[in-house]
Design a protein around this motif. Structure first.
Motif, mmCIF file in Angstrom:
data_model
loop_
_atom_site.group_PDB
_atom_site.id
_atom_site.type_symbol
_atom_site.label_atom_id
_atom_site.label_comp_id
_atom_site.label_asym_id
_atom_site.label_seq_id
_atom_site.Cartn_x
_atom_site.Cartn_y
_atom_site.Cartn_z
ATOM 1 N N LEU A 64 -10.982 -56.015 -60.878
ATOM 2 C CA LEU A 64 -11.105 -56.559 -62.223
ATOM 3 C C LEU A 64 -9.786 -56.446 -62.975
ATOM 4 O O LEU A 64 -9.349 -57.392 -63.642
ATOM 5 N N LEU A 65 -9.130 -55.313 -62.868
ATOM 6 C CA LEU A 65 -7.864 -55.090 -63.569
ATOM 7 C C LEU A 65 -6.783 -56.043 -63.075
ATOM 8 O O LEU A 65 -6.146 -56.757 -63.860
ATOM 9 N N ILE A 66 -6.579 -56.088 -61.761
ATOM 10 C CA ILE A 66 -5.486 -56.884 -61.203
ATOM 11 C C ILE A 66 -5.744 -58.375 -61.388
ATOM 12 O O ILE A 66 -4.856 -59.130 -61.798
ATOM 13 N N ASN A 67 -6.969 -58.812 -61.126
ATOM 14 C CA ASN A 67 -7.265 -60.238 -61.249
ATOM 15 C C ASN A 67 -7.248 -60.700 -62.696
ATOM 16 O O ASN A 67 -6.763 -61.794 -63.014
ATOM 17 N N SER A 68 -7.772 -59.880 -63.608
ATOM 18 C CA SER A 68 -7.779 -60.272 -65.019
ATOM 19 C C SER A 68 -6.351 -60.413 -65.549
ATOM 20 O O SER A 68 -6.030 -61.371 -66.256
ATOM 21 N N LEU A 69 -5.481 -59.462 -65.206
ATOM 22 C CA LEU A 69 -4.097 -59.553 -65.658
ATOM 23 C C LEU A 69 -3.395 -60.749 -65.019
ATOM 24 O O LEU A 69 -2.599 -61.435 -65.675
ATOM 25 N N SER A 70 -3.680 -61.020 -63.757
ATOM 26 C CA SER A 70 -3.072 -62.178 -63.090
ATOM 27 C C SER A 70 -3.432 -63.464 -63.809
ATOM 28 O O SER A 70 -2.613 -64.374 -63.950
ATOM 29 N N MET A 71 -4.662 -63.550 -64.296
ATOM 30 C CA MET A 71 -5.127 -64.753 -64.966
ATOM 31 C C MET A 71 -4.633 -64.843 -66.403
ATOM 32 O O MET A 71 -4.330 -65.933 -66.895
ATOM 33 N N LEU A 72 -4.525 -63.695 -67.097
ATOM 34 C CA LEU A 72 -4.292 -63.717 -68.532
ATOM 35 C C LEU A 72 -2.820 -63.632 -68.936
ATOM 36 O O LEU A 72 -2.451 -64.146 -69.995
ATOM 37 N N LEU A 73 -1.987 -62.974 -68.133
ATOM 38 C CA LEU A 73 -0.597 -62.815 -68.535
ATOM 39 C C LEU A 73 0.122 -64.163 -68.554
ATOM 40 O O LEU A 73 -0.170 -65.066 -67.766
ATOM 41 N N SER A 123 -4.291 -56.100 -52.523
ATOM 42 C CA SER A 123 -3.079 -55.282 -52.539
ATOM 43 C C SER A 123 -1.831 -56.156 -52.608
ATOM 44 O O SER A 123 -0.862 -55.819 -53.306
ATOM 45 N N THR A 124 -1.832 -57.279 -51.892
ATOM 46 C CA THR A 124 -0.693 -58.199 -51.964
ATOM 47 C C THR A 124 -0.577 -58.813 -53.351
ATOM 48 O O THR A 124 0.536 -58.982 -53.878
ATOM 49 N N ARG A 125 -1.711 -59.135 -53.961
ATOM 50 C CA ARG A 125 -1.672 -59.671 -55.327
ATOM 51 C C ARG A 125 -1.116 -58.639 -56.300
ATOM 52 O O ARG A 125 -0.333 -58.953 -57.185
ATOM 53 N N ARG A 126 -1.537 -57.390 -56.121
ATOM 54 C CA ARG A 126 -1.026 -56.316 -56.975
ATOM 55 C C ARG A 126 0.482 -56.152 -56.809
ATOM 56 O O ARG A 126 1.234 -56.025 -57.782
ATOM 57 N N GLU A 127 0.966 -56.179 -55.567
ATOM 58 C CA GLU A 127 2.404 -56.074 -55.327
ATOM 59 C C GLU A 127 3.155 -57.234 -55.963
ATOM 60 O O GLU A 127 4.234 -57.055 -56.548
ATOM 61 N N THR A 128 2.598 -58.430 -55.846
ATOM 62 C CA THR A 128 3.228 -59.609 -56.456
ATOM 63 C C THR A 128 3.263 -59.483 -57.968
ATOM 64 O O THR A 128 4.273 -59.788 -58.621
ATOM 65 N N LEU A 129 2.164 -59.017 -58.556
ATOM 66 C CA LEU A 129 2.093 -58.873 -60.006
ATOM 67 C C LEU A 129 3.098 -57.839 -60.503
ATOM 68 O O LEU A 129 3.790 -58.065 -61.517
#
Length: 213
Positions: A163-172, A189-195
């Protein structure tokens, strides 16, 4: 994620620059253009009620070409305004890959799609076992301070990884190509590293220095 419908081979698509939908996430949309009102009307007549969110590809050559990967969302909430517009919510179901775009008589665009590479999207919530949350939140706090943004830090600290990683990916507020990179990340984990990479890059002003991984 158990579905009570089959994923279709043909999907109506909504090209929208900078908009990101991820599986198991929700995206509010304001629908007002006649072609997308028609798309919504047609989608609501189907058992799956799916709309494919996808970004136009600015570097793919001439014409209004699309990125190859988007995410399908199910219309789970909608309300109509007095002047005929709709406020809807799409709940992310699964990413898809565009096979080809169809010619037809609808005013909106439709694509033949493949779901084969995204079985993970239909599974349970993802976990990120290597997630260093304090380090991540420290970088995020510096990013928010630089951008003049505020947030509910208690909610962020207690949110599940996905929820944390996906929400920030969408909202930032990130560049469209950065949003696409987050969408195409093969796992959480790859999305988190990219973010984190994008946040640290922004903190350094895009100066090309080594960034946190």
């Amino acid at each position: 994620m158990a579905l009570n419908f089959d994923l279709p081979a043909i999907l109506p698509v909504f090209p929208l620059t900078g908009a990101l939908l991820l599986p198991r996430s929700r995206l509010p949309l304001h629908i007002f253009e006649p072609r997308y009102l028609a798309m919504l009307d047609d989608a609501l007549k189907t058992p799956e009620r799916l709309i494919g969110m996808i970004q136009p590809c600015v570097d793919c050559g001439p014409g209004e070409r699309l990125h190859q990967i988007g995410c399908a969302g199910r219309v789970t909430q909608f309300s109509e305004t007095e002047d005929g517009r709709y406020m809807i919510t799409l709940s992310g179901i699964s990413r898809f890959r565009v096979v080809d775009e169809l010619d037809g008589f609808t005013p909106y665009r439709r694509c033949r799609v493949s779901w084969d590479d995204f079985a993970r999207d239909l599974g349970p919530d993802e976990k990120d076992t290597a997630f260093d949350r304090p380090k991540f939140l420290d970088a995020l706090c510096r990013f928010f301070t630089k951008q003049g943004l505020e947030t509910d830090w208690d909610t962020l600290e207690n949110a599940d990884d996905e929820l944390l990683i996906n929400s920030l990916s969408m909202l930032l507020d990130l560049a469209p190509e950065d949003k696409q990179a987050l969408l195409e990340a093969p796992c959480l984990s790859t999305r988190r590293e990219t973010l984190i990479t994008l946040i640290e890059y922004a903190l350094r002003g895009g100066d090309g220095e080594e960034i946190m991984q």
